[in-house]
Design a protein around this motif. Sequence first.
Motif, PDB file in Angstrom:
ATOM      1  N   THR A 145       9.610  72.144 -15.055  1.00 37.96           N
ATOM      2  CA  THR A 145      11.038  72.145 -15.362  1.00 37.96           C
ATOM      3  C   THR A 145      11.542  70.725 -15.534  1.00 37.96           C
ATOM      4  O   THR A 145      11.198  69.844 -14.747  1.00 37.96           O
ATOM      5  CB  THR A 145      11.833  72.839 -14.236  1.00 37.96           C
ATOM      6  OG1 THR A 145      11.379  74.177 -14.079  1.00 37.96           O
ATOM      7  CG2 THR A 145      13.325  72.838 -14.552  1.00 37.96           C
ATOM      8  N   SER A 148      16.946  66.445 -13.385  1.00 32.75           N
ATOM      9  CA  SER A 148      18.119  65.644 -13.740  1.00 32.75           C
ATOM     10  C   SER A 148      18.003  64.164 -13.385  1.00 32.75           C
ATOM     11  O   SER A 148      18.031  63.787 -12.208  1.00 32.75           O
ATOM     12  CB  SER A 148      19.363  66.217 -13.062  1.00 32.75           C
ATOM     13  OG  SER A 148      20.495  65.408 -13.312  1.00 32.75           O
ATOM     14  N   GLN A 151      21.637  62.960 -12.138  1.00 35.09           N
ATOM     15  CA  GLN A 151      21.909  63.120 -10.710  1.00 35.09           C
ATOM     16  C   GLN A 151      21.458  61.897  -9.929  1.00 35.09           C
ATOM     17  O   GLN A 151      22.149  61.448  -9.001  1.00 35.09           O
ATOM     18  CB  GLN A 151      21.213  64.374 -10.175  1.00 35.09           C
ATOM     19  CG  GLN A 151      21.545  64.694  -8.722  1.00 35.09           C
ATOM     20  CD  GLN A 151      20.911  65.978  -8.247  1.00 35.09           C
ATOM     21  OE1 GLN A 151      20.433  66.798  -9.046  1.00 35.09           O
ATOM     22  NE2 GLN A 151      20.888  66.186  -6.937  1.00 35.09           N
ATOM     23  N   ASN A 181      18.523  68.906  -9.073  1.00 39.75           N
ATOM     24  CA  ASN A 181      18.915  69.979  -9.975  1.00 39.75           C
ATOM     25  C   ASN A 181      18.172  69.801 -11.307  1.00 39.75           C
ATOM     26  O   ASN A 181      17.517  68.797 -11.542  1.00 39.75           O
ATOM     27  CB  ASN A 181      20.427  69.946 -10.202  1.00 39.75           C
ATOM     28  CG  ASN A 181      21.000  71.310 -10.571  1.00 39.75           C
ATOM     29  OD1 ASN A 181      20.305  72.148 -11.148  1.00 39.75           O
ATOM     30  ND2 ASN A 181      22.270  71.524 -10.256  1.00 39.75           N
ATOM     31  N   SER A 182      18.315  70.767 -12.183  1.00 39.59           N
ATOM     32  CA  SER A 182      17.674  70.693 -13.500  1.00 39.59           C
ATOM     33  C   SER A 182      18.490  69.819 -14.443  1.00 39.59           C
ATOM     34  O   SER A 182      19.694  69.603 -14.239  1.00 39.59           O
ATOM     35  CB  SER A 182      17.525  72.085 -14.102  1.00 39.59           C
ATOM     36  OG  SER A 182      18.801  72.621 -14.433  1.00 39.59           O
ATOM     37  N   GLU A 184      19.248  70.716 -17.376  1.00 40.90           N
ATOM     38  CA  GLU A 184      20.164  71.641 -18.042  1.00 40.90           C
ATOM     39  C   GLU A 184      21.466  71.784 -17.260  1.00 40.90           C
ATOM     40  O   GLU A 184      22.554  71.845 -17.838  1.00 40.90           O
ATOM     41  CB  GLU A 184      19.493  73.012 -18.188  1.00 40.90           C
ATOM     42  CG  GLU A 184      20.369  74.049 -18.874  1.00 40.90           C
ATOM     43  CD  GLU A 184      19.688  75.394 -19.022  1.00 40.90           C
ATOM     44  OE1 GLU A 184      20.287  76.316 -19.623  1.00 40.90           O
ATOM     45  OE2 GLU A 184      18.546  75.540 -18.523  1.00 40.90           O
ATOM     46  N   ASN A 185      21.377  71.805 -15.932  1.00 34.91           N
ATOM     47  CA  ASN A 185      22.572  72.012 -15.103  1.00 34.91           C
ATOM     48  C   ASN A 185      23.326  70.723 -14.796  1.00 34.91           C
ATOM     49  O   ASN A 185      24.517  70.763 -14.471  1.00 34.91           O
ATOM     50  CB  ASN A 185      22.188  72.688 -13.787  1.00 34.91           C
ATOM     51  CG  ASN A 185      21.706  74.111 -13.983  1.00 34.91           C
ATOM     52  OD1 ASN A 185      22.034  74.754 -14.983  1.00 34.91           O
ATOM     53  ND2 ASN A 185      20.903  74.609 -13.052  1.00 34.91           N
ATOM     54  N   TYR A 186      22.632  69.587 -14.850  1.00 39.65           N
ATOM     55  CA  TYR A 186      23.262  68.297 -14.579  1.00 39.65           C
ATOM     56  C   TYR A 186      22.772  67.345 -15.664  1.00 39.65           C
ATOM     57  O   TYR A 186      21.885  66.532 -15.457  1.00 39.65           O
ATOM     58  CB  TYR A 186      22.876  67.800 -13.186  1.00 39.65           C
ATOM     59  CG  TYR A 186      23.812  66.769 -12.568  1.00 39.65           C
ATOM     60  CD1 TYR A 186      24.466  65.813 -13.349  1.00 39.65           C
ATOM     61  CD2 TYR A 186      24.046  66.740 -11.198  1.00 39.65           C
ATOM     62  CE1 TYR A 186      25.309  64.878 -12.790  1.00 39.65           C
ATOM     63  CE2 TYR A 186      24.895  65.809 -10.615  1.00 39.65           C
ATOM     64  CZ  TYR A 186      25.517  64.878 -11.410  1.00 39.65           C
ATOM     65  OH  TYR A 186      26.358  63.939 -10.852  1.00 39.65           O
ATOM     66  N   LYS A 199      26.964  70.141  -7.919  1.00 40.17           N
ATOM     67  CA  LYS A 199      25.694  70.397  -8.578  1.00 40.17           C
ATOM     68  C   LYS A 199      24.488  69.876  -7.797  1.00 40.17           C
ATOM     69  O   LYS A 199      23.357  70.009  -8.260  1.00 40.17           O
ATOM     70  CB  LYS A 199      25.692  69.752  -9.968  1.00 40.17           C
ATOM     71  CG  LYS A 199      26.756  70.297 -10.909  1.00 40.17           C
ATOM     72  CD  LYS A 199      26.718  69.586 -12.254  1.00 40.17           C
ATOM     73  CE  LYS A 199      27.769  70.138 -13.206  1.00 40.17           C
ATOM     74  NZ  LYS A 199      27.751  69.439 -14.517  1.00 40.17           N
ATOM     75  N   GLU A 202      21.661  72.596  -5.605  1.00 44.56           N
ATOM     76  CA  GLU A 202      20.616  73.404  -6.237  1.00 44.56           C
ATOM     77  C   GLU A 202      19.368  72.544  -6.382  1.00 44.56           C
ATOM     78  O   GLU A 202      19.357  71.557  -7.114  1.00 44.56           O
ATOM     79  CB  GLU A 202      21.074  73.913  -7.602  1.00 44.56           C
ATOM     80  CG  GLU A 202      20.095  74.910  -8.216  1.00 44.56           C
ATOM     81  CD  GLU A 202      20.670  75.615  -9.435  1.00 44.56           C
ATOM     82  OE1 GLU A 202      19.917  76.335 -10.094  1.00 44.56           O
ATOM     83  OE2 GLU A 202      21.876  75.434  -9.707  1.00 44.56           O
TER      84      GLU A 202
END
Length: 278
Positions: A145, A148, A151, A181-182, A184-186, A199, A202
């Motif tokens: 995956t 981030s 982050q 986090n991923s 995609e999310n961050y 965020k 996760e």
Amino acid sequence: MEEFERWMIKHERTYPNNSEKERRFGIFRTRFESIELFNTQQEGKTSSFKKGINMFSDMTAEEFLSIYASCQNDDPSKYISSFGVDSTYDVAKDDYADIPPVSIDWRDENLVTPVKNQGHCGSCWAFAAVAAVEGSMAWNYGINTSLSEQQILDCSGNADGCKGGFTVAAFDYVIRNGGLNSEENYGYVAKQGTCDSSKTDEHLGRITGYKKVPPNEYDLAKAVAWQPIPVSISVGAGFQDYQGGILRGGCSYNPYKNKHTVLIVGYGGLKIITRTTG
């Protein structure tokens, strides 16, 4: 000018006014002529290194180095102390294979995510650290995956952000936070911002520790045989115009100046390096 206009379209480059565009064209033209001369002079030689026009061709050498060779700009023992990490952290000696294989390429084993683009931000230290965490997750849990980097920039406490940093400081944050986090999310925005605490809970990528590899090629090969490894390399003028082949050069006299952090993803006679600049 037509060549420059095509280059601007390809790299989606815009400038605030005509004066700046003319200045950048002058830099581009000088670099273009220098590249043509170099490649002509290399014809018939054994070196495979070749220069070419790329996304950095409208930048001065000083601008290029200030962004892409600023990932280690001070003694890490001074810097890391503010993160609560002992600068005498363990040195890896016996954790890896006793005899490294002749060659290995972790891209073939799906342990490496696609090459990313750090943009005009000196964040290679964060990219290399995140890539190493991604490789560890893929190796240990079969999870490949993209995590981030933003982050790390926003939340690790590194006030320099886009002006450079250290991978160990990024690792320390991942451990303290419990993970990352991923992407995609961050998502990455190529500048340091305020940490989005909504965020950070996760955790799709985790590590529990890190070790320093002894500074020799044999131990480095043993470490890379275990997983992809981040390293800092000296950056000279040839990097800005790199198009292909093997670039040879000496190391910087100052160990904390003009460094770019990358991920070694394999070797086989020559190390294979994946860059963070896209």
